[in-house]
Design an enzyme around this catalytic site. Structure first.
Site, short mmCIF file in Angstrom:
data_model
loop_
_atom_site.label_atom_id
_atom_site.label_comp_id
_atom_site.label_asym_id
_atom_site.label_seq_id
_atom_site.Cartn_x
_atom_site.Cartn_y
_atom_site.Cartn_z
N GLY A 65 37.23 50.12 36.88
CA GLY A 65 35.78 50.18 36.75
C GLY A 65 35.16 49.40 35.63
CB CYS A 113 23.92 33.48 63.55
SG CYS A 113 25.24 34.62 63.95
CD GLU A 114 24.39 38.96 60.59
OE1 GLU A 114 23.48 39.72 60.20
OE2 GLU A 114 25.27 39.30 61.39
CD GLU A 120 43.98 53.43 39.48
OE1 GLU A 120 42.84 53.41 39.98
OE2 GLU A 120 44.85 54.21 39.84
N PRO A 121 42.32 48.36 36.37
CG PRO A 121 42.65 46.84 34.65
CD PRO A 121 43.24 48.05 35.28
N GLY A 122 40.37 46.04 38.21
CA GLY A 122 40.42 44.95 39.18
C GLY A 122 39.48 43.85 38.69
N1 LLP Z 1 40.87 52.30 41.21
C1 LLP Z 1 40.25 52.85 42.27
C2 LLP Z 1 40.68 54.16 42.74
C3 LLP Z 1 39.22 52.16 42.91
O1 LLP Z 1 38.61 52.70 43.95
C4 LLP Z 1 38.82 50.88 42.44
C5 LLP Z 1 37.77 50.13 43.10
C6 LLP Z 1 39.50 50.35 41.33
C7 LLP Z 1 40.51 51.10 40.73
C8 LLP Z 1 39.17 49.02 40.77
O2 LLP Z 1 37.84 48.98 40.33
P1 LLP Z 1 37.32 47.77 39.42
O3 LLP Z 1 38.10 47.78 38.13
O4 LLP Z 1 37.52 46.51 40.16
O5 LLP Z 1 35.88 48.06 39.21
N2 LLP Z 1 33.55 45.65 46.53
C9 LLP Z 1 32.84 46.15 45.38
C10 LLP Z 1 33.73 46.94 44.46
C11 LLP Z 1 34.45 48.09 45.14
C12 LLP Z 1 35.38 48.84 44.22
C13 LLP Z 1 36.23 49.80 44.97
N3 LLP Z 1 37.17 50.51 44.15
C14 LLP Z 1 32.18 44.98 44.67
O6 LLP Z 1 32.30 43.85 45.13
O7 LLP Z 1 31.50 45.18 43.68
#
Ligand code: LLP
Length: 402
Positions: free
Chosen positions: A224, A328-329, A258-260
């Site tokens: 997050g 086409c949107e 758990e960063p993405g």
């Molecule tokens: N852990 C869990 C359980 C999650 O559900 C998520 C993201 C993460 C970690 C990683 O979150 P992050 O660090 O990336 O914020 N598609 C959306 C974001 C959806 C996130 C879903 N869960 C966007 O493009 O903003």
């Protein structure tokens, strides 16, 4: 970054990832937790290219996965199986079975029904499944409602009382080993207080579980951490770590985060090319060869992505325009009403902060092949996913020839 050379070499639309940026972000966060046992489990959903996962694995990263497919990607890319977590609000039986077979660190459970199923599956296999339970601390993370997950009104996790019941059940079962606890309140978080509050609530639960001999070893704070798309105030990794650590006094746990987006968001660029311009009434449109099927965040969340136009027009006039794709949107746009210099066909448009939830959310809508992906490391570029072809797109369709 030489976008022109890259476009010439690989064509557009194109995703470009700066692996050195990814490393810096990883090391920054890992260092923030130094002195404590910690695992950074990269959230594969943000960018699941095998080369990207492999890069994180080489830095020592684990993986947070939300499907057995992501678990398999992580294993294939060389992530240590004892650093893999399988989360998700709905898991199929075959996914659970495979996760137990693959002996990953833990399955993160999101409901009582799921726990009962995992128990039964493990029992049938004669195995013990390591699990964590996702607690929903009912905290408002103050982010976009679509990516907010820590409120009871969201579908994720279970409340504290239910979690306690589940831990007691798991403790009694010889087929379940409750080793972890988990929460994740939302994505693109820019305020520390909600994370700290959630962490404190969950840490208290860990203390009360200890009192009944449920010994939690892994404290998973989810992902997050937000990034700067425009001018957001950010949470510093050090402050983030300190806030979490301040809630954990007296607890000997390994912290998992758990960063993405934090790891990959700002190291990614989406490169697209101007096809032509048009004027409808008094509206100017710059039509590019990338579209919402490639990068859906603006259409889906009204998300802002910084855009740079590499115009070849000398002394170009600047006026307001929408940057749109060929799909086409009407929702197919990257930006609306921004200042755009005059352009010519073939001029490049760079869309920033596209490393997270860019390619992974792309589709083949309108039978558009997905973009190629390129990695840059120490100044060298390499193709990590070739551009799809029409043949790739129809490969799974089998009935039409009879
Ligand atoms: N852990 C869990 C359980 C999650 O559900 C998520 C993201 C993460 C970690 C990683 O979150 P992050 O660090 O990336 O914020 N598609 C959306 C974001 C959806 C996130 C879903 N869960 C966007 O493009 O903003």
């Amino acid at each position: 970054m030489n976008f022109k050379d890259l476009a010439k070499k690989y064509n557009t639309p194109l995703y470009i990832y700066d692996l050195n940026h990814f490393s810096n972000q990883y090391n920054n966060l890992k260092n923030a937790f130094k002195g404590r046992k910690s695992i950074i489990a990269y959230a594969v959903k943000a960018n699941s290219n095998l080369s990207v996962i492999k890069h994180f694995a080489s830095l020592g990263s684990g993986a947070d996965c939300v499907s057995i497919g992501e678990v398999k990607r992580a294993l294939l890319a060389g992530v240590d199986k004892y650093k893999i977590i399988f989360s998700g609000v709905g898991k199929r039986d075959d996914e659970i079975k495979e996760a137990i077979e693959k002996d990953i660190l833990m399955i993160n459970v999101e409901s009582e029904a799921e726990l009962a199923i995992i128990h039964n599956i493990a029992k049938n296999m004669g195995k013990t499944a390591r699990i964590s339970i996702r607690v929903n601390p009912n905290i408002d993370p103050k982010t976009h409602p679509y990516i907010s997950t820590g409120l009871h009104e969201n579908k994720f996790g279970v409340d504290i009382e239910t979690a306690k019941k589940m831990y007691i059940f798991a403790k009694k079962s010889e087929f379940l080993n409750p080793v972890g606890i988990h929460f994740h309140i939302g994505s693109q978080l820019t305020e520390l207080e909600p994370i700290k509050e959630a962490s404190a609530i969950v840490a208290d639960l860990v203390r009360s579980l200890k009192a009944i001999n449920v010994d939690i070893k892994f404290f998973d704070v989810g992902g997050g951490l937000g990034i700067r798309y425009k001018d957001e105030e950010l949470i510093e990794p050090y402050d983030y770590a300190q806030a979490i650590l301040s809630t954990l006094s007296g607890l000997d746990v390994t912290i998992i985060c758990e960063p993405g987006r934090f790891l990959v968001g700002n190291g990614g660029y989406f490169l697209t090319k101007v096809l032509y311009e048009k004027i409808n009434g008094d509206k100017r449109f710059v039509i590019v060869d990338g579209a919402m099927n490639d990068l859906i965040r603006p259409s889906l969340y009204d998300a802002y992505h910084k855009i740079e136009i590499l115009t070849s027009v000398q002394n170009p006039k600047i006026s307001k325009a929408n940057i749109v794709g060929p799909v086409c949107e009407s929702g197919d746009f990257f930006a609306k009403n921004i200042d755009v210099p005059e352009t010519k066909a073939g001029d490049l448009v760079v869309i920033y902060s596209a490393g997270a939830y860019g390619f992974t959310m792309s589709s083949n809508y309108n039978t558009r092949p997905r973009a190629a992906e390129v990695a840059i490391e120490n100044g060298k570029d390499r193709l990590i996913r070739r551009r799809e072809t029409f043949e790739d797109l129809i490969e799974c369709e089998i009935d039409y020839m009879v």
